[in-house]
Design an enzyme around this catalytic site. Structure first.
Site, PDB file in Angstrom:
ATOM      1  N   LYS A 190       0.875  -1.181   0.000  1.00  0.00           N
ATOM      2  CA  LYS A 190       0.000   0.000   0.000  1.00  0.00           C
ATOM      3  C   LYS A 190       0.907   1.225   0.000  1.00  0.00           C
ATOM      4  O   LYS A 190       1.424   1.624   1.036  1.00  0.00           O
ATOM      5  CB  LYS A 190      -0.864  -0.045   1.280  1.00  0.00           C
ATOM      6  CG  LYS A 190      -2.163   0.729   1.225  1.00  0.00           C
ATOM      7  CD  LYS A 190      -2.007   2.170   0.893  1.00  0.00           C
ATOM      8  CE  LYS A 190      -2.179   3.143   2.004  1.00  0.00           C
ATOM      9  NZ  LYS A 190      -1.955   4.518   1.502  1.00  0.00           N
ATOM     10  N   GLU A 266       8.828   1.650  11.327  1.00  0.00           N
ATOM     11  CA  GLU A 266       9.952   2.590  11.122  1.00  0.00           C
ATOM     12  C   GLU A 266       9.310   3.963  11.098  1.00  0.00           C
ATOM     13  O   GLU A 266       8.627   4.312  10.141  1.00  0.00           O
ATOM     14  CB  GLU A 266      10.625   2.354   9.765  1.00  0.00           C
ATOM     15  CG  GLU A 266      11.040   0.939   9.473  1.00  0.00           C
ATOM     16  CD  GLU A 266      12.341   0.551  10.131  1.00  0.00           C
ATOM     17  OE1 GLU A 266      13.008   1.437  10.704  1.00  0.00           O
ATOM     18  OE2 GLU A 266      12.672  -0.633  10.083  1.00  0.00           O
ATOM     19  N   CYS A 301      13.289  10.849   7.519  1.00  0.00           N
ATOM     20  CA  CYS A 301      13.056  10.396   8.897  1.00  0.00           C
ATOM     21  C   CYS A 301      14.284  10.617   9.763  1.00  0.00           C
ATOM     22  O   CYS A 301      14.175  10.922  10.949  1.00  0.00           O
ATOM     23  CB  CYS A 301      12.677   8.923   8.902  1.00  0.00           C
ATOM     24  SG  CYS A 301      13.850   7.918   7.976  1.00  0.00           S
ATOM     25  N   GLU A 401       8.694  16.484  15.225  1.00  0.00           N
ATOM     26  CA  GLU A 401       9.253  16.241  13.896  1.00  0.00           C
ATOM     27  C   GLU A 401       8.604  17.209  12.903  1.00  0.00           C
ATOM     28  O   GLU A 401       7.393  17.166  12.696  1.00  0.00           O
ATOM     29  CB  GLU A 401       8.977  14.794  13.465  1.00  0.00           C
ATOM     30  CG  GLU A 401       9.654  14.461  12.154  1.00  0.00           C
ATOM     31  CD  GLU A 401       9.341  13.051  11.668  1.00  0.00           C
ATOM     32  OE1 GLU A 401       8.171  12.630  11.759  1.00  0.00           O
ATOM     33  OE2 GLU A 401      10.268  12.376  11.183  1.00  0.00           O
TER      34      GLU A 401
HETATM   35  P1  NAD Z   1       1.863   8.564   7.446  1.00  0.00           P
HETATM   36  O1  NAD Z   1       2.030   7.800   8.703  1.00  0.00           O
HETATM   37  O2  NAD Z   1       0.854   9.623   7.382  1.00  0.00           O
HETATM   38  O3  NAD Z   1       1.529   7.576   6.248  1.00  0.00           O
HETATM   39  C1  NAD Z   1       2.312   6.437   5.991  1.00  0.00           C
HETATM   40  C2  NAD Z   1       1.444   5.405   5.293  1.00  0.00           C
HETATM   41  O4  NAD Z   1       0.418   4.990   6.194  1.00  0.00           O
HETATM   42  C3  NAD Z   1       0.738   5.923   4.046  1.00  0.00           C
HETATM   43  O5  NAD Z   1       0.735   4.908   3.069  1.00  0.00           O
HETATM   44  C4  NAD Z   1      -0.662   6.198   4.544  1.00  0.00           C
HETATM   45  O6  NAD Z   1      -1.650   6.122   3.551  1.00  0.00           O
HETATM   46  C5  NAD Z   1      -0.844   5.092   5.558  1.00  0.00           C
HETATM   47  N1  NAD Z   1      -1.866   5.386   6.565  1.00  0.00           N
HETATM   48  C6  NAD Z   1      -2.251   6.593   7.035  1.00  0.00           C
HETATM   49  N2  NAD Z   1      -3.242   6.437   7.949  1.00  0.00           N
HETATM   50  C7  NAD Z   1      -3.478   5.118   8.060  1.00  0.00           C
HETATM   51  C8  NAD Z   1      -4.366   4.344   8.841  1.00  0.00           C
HETATM   52  N3  NAD Z   1      -5.231   4.885   9.694  1.00  0.00           N
HETATM   53  N4  NAD Z   1      -4.335   3.006   8.707  1.00  0.00           N
HETATM   54  C9  NAD Z   1      -3.453   2.421   7.864  1.00  0.00           C
HETATM   55  N5  NAD Z   1      -2.609   3.110   7.070  1.00  0.00           N
HETATM   56  C10 NAD Z   1      -2.601   4.444   7.183  1.00  0.00           C
HETATM   57  O7  NAD Z   1       3.328   9.103   7.094  1.00  0.00           O
HETATM   58  P2  NAD Z   1       3.758  10.019   5.877  1.00  0.00           P
HETATM   59  O8  NAD Z   1       3.285  11.402   6.123  1.00  0.00           O
HETATM   60  O9  NAD Z   1       3.402   9.365   4.594  1.00  0.00           O
HETATM   61  O10 NAD Z   1       5.352   9.941   5.995  1.00  0.00           O
HETATM   62  C11 NAD Z   1       6.101  10.733   6.829  1.00  0.00           C
HETATM   63  C12 NAD Z   1       6.517   9.985   8.075  1.00  0.00           C
HETATM   64  O11 NAD Z   1       7.236   8.804   7.723  1.00  0.00           O
HETATM   65  C13 NAD Z   1       7.465  10.779   8.933  1.00  0.00           C
HETATM   66  O12 NAD Z   1       7.069  10.704  10.273  1.00  0.00           O
HETATM   67  C14 NAD Z   1       8.798  10.083   8.722  1.00  0.00           C
HETATM   68  O13 NAD Z   1       9.708  10.256   9.770  1.00  0.00           O
HETATM   69  C15 NAD Z   1       8.388   8.681   8.545  1.00  0.00           C
HETATM   70  N6  NAD Z   1       9.438   7.892   7.887  1.00  0.00           N
HETATM   71  C16 NAD Z   1      10.191   7.028   8.634  1.00  0.00           C
HETATM   72  C17 NAD Z   1      11.224   6.302   8.043  1.00  0.00           C
HETATM   73  C18 NAD Z   1      12.095   5.353   8.845  1.00  0.00           C
HETATM   74  O14 NAD Z   1      12.768   4.520   8.250  1.00  0.00           O
HETATM   75  N7  NAD Z   1      12.128   5.430  10.160  1.00  0.00           N
HETATM   76  C19 NAD Z   1      11.487   6.467   6.688  1.00  0.00           C
HETATM   77  C20 NAD Z   1      10.703   7.359   5.957  1.00  0.00           C
HETATM   78  C21 NAD Z   1       9.677   8.070   6.574  1.00  0.00           C
END
Ligand code: NAD
Length: 498
Positions: A190, A266, A301, A401
């Site tokens: 997804k 992550e 991240c 963040e």
């Molecule tokens: P997000 O958590 O909003 O979304 C991530 C994914 O989760 C998307 O595909 C989204 O559609 C899905 N999602 C959202 N709500 C959901 C729900 N209720 N149920 C199931 N799936 C759901 O994050 P984002 O804004 O896309 O990305 C930014 C974040 O990702 C930042 O916090 C960043 O630090 C983190 N990140 C972490 C790493 C790591 O390796 N630690 C790497 C990249 C990004």
């Protein structure tokens, strides 16, 4: 041939990607027929209209993944054959590097040069690394009594749901797909709703490489409508998640509300870079400080968003950082190969980052440079590289963040103070120390609460280096051999011979 801005623009204009869901080896419409758009954050123009997946589509994808898994067509394929498929898969991604670069750049705005120099090589390296492990994973015979044989089998989990964010669309997917598929699992991916296009091309190429239908499915759509039913699904064995802490916590709740599926997360960070007065190359530390926060527009991240500088070299470091920042990350059209900084992913993300900048000012941090939308870039979601100095670690900009190009430099008294300040956060993803003192470096490595530690470096690593966090940065480890344990389970087999 090196492509120019004009070449990329021509390719963007001609782009006709398949935008349906990818289930059971083929492109299909969403069951309910819904659609959603992705928008180029550099221009505000619609890039594509995609199938809007719902629970019904998730059901179809999971059923197909389960059927493929049970059949053994992939899960029990001879390891050398599975390796060949994964290698061909990597070769096909490489052959389509320019297509992937274009898709992710149009979807989320990162510079196309970053795609070609960072994301695609990083994805290929990881897929090839895990492909190599396939025929090297071994079980164990344990030392039991003489008239028994006991061995431990390592087996794939089954159906893995992979949910990824938009900041490195291809690479985050690859980091999880590579071990999941190499171990013999089936997958339902997804992608983020902001950046779904590359995932669909990825799945198609897996099948072209000889991957059996049903092993790699993609359901595009929104978090609540697709990610949630996937994470709540009773027939999904694991969720590999990368994204925000907020949604990472929900993933754990969904697992508890359904079938206790495994969850690895992550999540975000507020990663500290400590600069001690004995650092013998302050200029290098400043250059890495700049790259560590403004690279990928700060949407990283592991962004080194808190820079903790010993007071004795504080002014000198701030001056060097300011100087280094001048030409390194300059906002531009992300399709231009010369561009080093693109727009943020969406207008919402831009507003959020600008909101943090206002908060930083209101709470008394000193705005050293940046702080707004760069001149001439009003059509896109741009934010200037921004620096706050004299930041206190209690301020909102030092605790939350921001996920944008906003650095905070915080003065510290000494190593003790630096470590205490560095650890004063809910996060624990990455960290760095700049010092010429081995003892200080080692003490920092021992005491910092973070999954990743760099000494006199930042963002260094390869496929062998674990990627994951302590505390609320999550519990998973991407890349590295440890990831194999997260996509397999052990089975204890006792054969009584008496
Ligand atoms: P997000 O958590 O909003 O979304 C991530 C994914 O989760 C998307 O595909 C989204 O559609 C899905 N999602 C959202 N709500 C959901 C729900 N209720 N149920 C199931 N799936 C759901 O994050 P984002 O804004 O896309 O990305 C930014 C974040 O990702 C930042 O916090 C960043 O630090 C983190 N990140 C972490 C790493 C790591 O390796 N630690 C790497 C990249 C990004």
């Amino acid at each position: 041939m090196t492509l120019t801005l004009k070449d990329w623009q021509a390719r963007a204009a001609a782009l006709k990607p398949d935008t349906r869901l990818f289930i059971d080896g083929t492109f299909v419409d969403a069951a309910k027929g819904g659609k959603f758009e992705t928008v180029n954050p550099a221009t505000g123009e619609v890039v594509a209209e995609l199938a809007r997946g719902t629970a019904e589509d998730v059901d179809r994808a999971v059923a197909s993944a389960r059927k493929a898994f049970k059949s053994g067509v992939w899960s029990r394929m001879a390891p050398s054959d599975r390796m060949s498929v994964m290698r061909r898969f990597a070769d096909l991604i490489e052959a389509h590097a320019e297509d992937f670069a274009l898709l992710d750049t149009l979807d989320m705005g990162k510079p196309i040069s970053d795609m070609l120099n960072i994301d695609i090589p990083g994805s290929l390296m990881t897929i090839r690394f895990f492909a190599e492990t396939i025929d090297k994973m071994e079980g164990v015979v344990t030392s039991t009594k003489a008239d028994a044989l006991h061995y431990i089998l390592r087996q794939p989990l089954g159906v893995c749901g992979i949910v990824v964010p938009w900041n490195y669309p291809l690479m985050m997917a690859a980091w999880k797909l590579a071990p999941a598929l190499s171990c013999g699992n089936s997958v339902v991916l997804k992608p983020a709703e902001q950046s779904p296009l590359s995932a669909l091309l990825l799945a198609r190429l897996f099948c072209e490489a000889g991957g059996p239908a049903g092993v790699f499915n993609v359901v595009t759509g929104f978090g609540e409508e697709t990610g949630k039913p996937l994470a709540l699904h009773m027939d999904v064995d694991k969720i590999g998640f990368t994204g925000s802490g907020e949604v990472g916590k929900l993933m754990m709740v969904y697992a508890g509300q359904s079938n206790m599926k495994r969850v690895t997360t992550e999540c975000g960070g507020k990663s500290p870079q400590i600069v001690l007065a004995d650092c013998d190359d302050l200029e290098k530390a400043a250059t890495f400080g700049v790259a560590g926060i403004y690279g990928n527009q700060g949407e990283v991240c592991s962004a080194g968003s808190r820079i903790l500088v010993e007071r004795k070299v504080y002014d000198e470091y701030v001056a060097l950082f300011t100087e280094a920042a001048k030409g390194m990350h300059v906002p531009g059209n992300p399709l231009d190969p010369a561009t080093t900084m693109g727009p943020l992913v969406t207008p919402e993300q831009q507003a959020r980052v600008l909101g943090y900048i206002e908060k930083g000012k209101a709470e008394g941090a000193k705005l050293a440079f940046g702080g707004g939308v760069p001149a001439g870039f009003n059509a896109g979601c741009y934010v200037e590289p921004t620096l706050f100095t004299d930041v206190s670690n209690k301020m909102t900009i030092a605790q939350e963040e921001i996920f944008g190009p906003v650095a905070s430099i915080i003065p510290v008294d000494d190593l003790d103070h630096a470590i205490a300040t560095a650890n004063d956060t809910i996060y624990g993803l990455a960290s760095a120390i700049w010092t010429s003192n081995l003892k200080s470096a080692h003490r920092f490595a021992q005491e910092i609460e973070a999954g990743i530690v760099w000494v006199n470096a930042y963002e260094a690593g390869d496929a062998t280096t674990p990627w994951g966090g302590f505390k609320q940065s999550g519990n998973g480890r991407d890349k590295c051999l440890e990831a194999l344990t997260q996509y397999t389970q052990t089975k204890s087999v006792w054969i009584e011979l008496s």
